[in-house]
Design a protein around this motif. Structure first.
Motif, mmCIF file in Angstrom:
data_model
loop_
_atom_site.group_PDB
_atom_site.id
_atom_site.type_symbol
_atom_site.label_atom_id
_atom_site.label_comp_id
_atom_site.label_asym_id
_atom_site.label_seq_id
_atom_site.Cartn_x
_atom_site.Cartn_y
_atom_site.Cartn_z
ATOM 1 N N MET A 1 -1.581 -6.367 -17.504
ATOM 2 C CA MET A 1 -0.256 -5.786 -17.372
ATOM 3 C C MET A 1 0.513 -6.597 -16.322
ATOM 4 O O MET A 1 0.007 -6.813 -15.230
ATOM 5 N N ASN A 2 1.705 -7.041 -16.675
ATOM 6 C CA ASN A 2 2.482 -7.830 -15.716
ATOM 7 C C ASN A 2 3.359 -6.916 -14.850
ATOM 8 O O ASN A 2 3.418 -5.704 -15.057
ATOM 9 N N LYS A 3 4.035 -7.536 -13.875
ATOM 10 C CA LYS A 3 4.834 -6.751 -12.923
ATOM 11 C C LYS A 3 5.941 -5.964 -13.612
ATOM 12 O O LYS A 3 6.224 -4.833 -13.236
ATOM 13 N N GLU A 4 6.570 -6.556 -14.622
ATOM 14 C CA GLU A 4 7.655 -5.853 -15.322
ATOM 15 C C GLU A 4 7.135 -4.615 -16.043
ATOM 16 O O GLU A 4 7.785 -3.571 -16.043
ATOM 17 N N GLU A 5 5.973 -4.740 -16.663
ATOM 18 C CA GLU A 5 5.373 -3.589 -17.345
ATOM 19 C C GLU A 5 4.990 -2.502 -16.338
ATOM 20 O O GLU A 5 5.164 -1.311 -16.615
ATOM 21 N N ILE A 6 4.504 -2.919 -15.189
ATOM 22 C CA ILE A 6 4.157 -1.957 -14.145
ATOM 23 C C ILE A 6 5.417 -1.254 -13.645
ATOM 24 O O ILE A 6 5.425 -0.039 -13.465
ATOM 25 N N GLN A 7 6.497 -2.013 -13.460
ATOM 26 C CA GLN A 7 7.760 -1.409 -13.029
ATOM 27 C C GLN A 7 8.256 -0.388 -14.050
ATOM 28 O O GLN A 7 8.713 0.698 -13.677
ATOM 29 N N THR A 8 8.160 -0.729 -15.310
ATOM 30 C CA THR A 8 8.586 0.190 -16.369
ATOM 31 C C THR A 8 7.760 1.468 -16.322
ATOM 32 O O THR A 8 8.302 2.575 -16.414
ATOM 33 N N GLU A 9 6.471 1.313 -16.151
ATOM 34 C CA GLU A 9 5.605 2.492 -16.079
ATOM 35 C C GLU A 9 5.876 3.302 -14.815
ATOM 36 O O GLU A 9 5.855 4.536 -14.848
ATOM 37 N N MET A 10 6.167 2.639 -13.712
ATOM 38 C CA MET A 10 6.510 3.360 -12.481
ATOM 39 C C MET A 10 7.752 4.220 -12.694
ATOM 40 O O MET A 10 7.795 5.367 -12.257
ATOM 41 N N GLU A 11 8.735 3.664 -13.351
ATOM 42 C CA GLU A 11 9.963 4.424 -13.614
ATOM 43 C C GLU A 11 9.680 5.621 -14.520
ATOM 44 O O GLU A 11 10.227 6.708 -14.313
ATOM 45 N N ARG A 12 8.826 5.418 -15.516
ATOM 46 C CA ARG A 12 8.457 6.528 -16.399
ATOM 47 C C ARG A 12 7.731 7.615 -15.615
ATOM 48 O O ARG A 12 8.052 8.808 -15.745
ATOM 49 N N GLN A 13 6.812 7.227 -14.763
ATOM 50 C CA GLN A 13 6.067 8.189 -13.955
ATOM 51 C C GLN A 13 6.991 8.919 -12.968
ATOM 52 O O GLN A 13 6.840 10.105 -12.716
ATOM 53 N N ARG A 14 7.983 8.196 -12.443
ATOM 54 C CA ARG A 14 8.946 8.802 -11.513
ATOM 55 C C ARG A 14 9.801 9.844 -12.235
ATOM 56 O O ARG A 14 10.051 10.927 -11.702
ATOM 57 N N ARG A 15 10.233 9.525 -13.457
ATOM 58 C CA ARG A 15 11.017 10.501 -14.234
ATOM 59 C C ARG A 15 10.207 11.763 -14.504
ATOM 60 O O ARG A 15 10.727 12.881 -14.387
ATOM 61 N N ILE A 16 8.955 11.584 -14.855
ATOM 62 C CA ILE A 16 8.081 12.736 -15.083
ATOM 63 C C ILE A 16 7.967 13.563 -13.811
ATOM 64 O O ILE A 16 8.048 14.802 -13.845
ATOM 65 N N LEU A 17 7.783 12.889 -12.692
ATOM 66 C CA LEU A 17 7.677 13.585 -11.409
ATOM 67 C C LEU A 17 8.917 14.434 -11.139
ATOM 68 O O LEU A 17 8.811 15.610 -10.782
ATOM 69 N N TYR A 18 10.083 13.847 -11.314
ATOM 70 C CA TYR A 18 11.321 14.590 -11.067
ATOM 71 C C TYR A 18 11.473 15.776 -12.016
ATOM 72 O O TYR A 18 11.924 16.851 -11.606
ATOM 73 N N GLN A 19 11.101 15.585 -13.270
ATOM 74 C CA GLN A 19 11.188 16.683 -14.238
ATOM 75 C C GLN A 19 10.266 17.831 -13.835
ATOM 76 O O GLN A 19 10.654 19.008 -13.884
ATOM 77 N N LEU A 20 9.046 17.496 -13.451
ATOM 78 C CA LEU A 20 8.099 18.535 -13.026
ATOM 79 C C LEU A 20 8.580 19.235 -11.762
ATOM 80 O O LEU A 20 8.490 20.463 -11.651
#
Length: 51
Positions: free
Chosen positions: A1-20
């Motif tokens: 997994m490259n840095k861009e893919e990790i950044q994308t996943e971080m943003e997805r995880q952050r959105r989930i966090l905010y929703q919860l």
């Protein structure tokens, strides 16, 4: 997994966090678990960035 893919996943995880957090409050166990998941991704990003 490259840095861009990790950044994308971080943003997805952050959105989930905010929703919860909006739904259950910041002290709910589900929110705390999601926060730990996001921390793991942030740590992985830092490892990739400095490595």
């Amino acid at each position: 997994m490259n840095k861009e893919e990790i950044q994308t996943e971080m943003e997805r995880q952050r959105r989930i966090l905010y929703q919860l957090a909006d739904r259950y409050g910041f002290l709910d166990e589900r929110v705390l678990i999601q926060s730990q998941k996001l921390d793991d991704w942030l740590n992985e990003y830092d490892r990739r960035k400095s490595g």
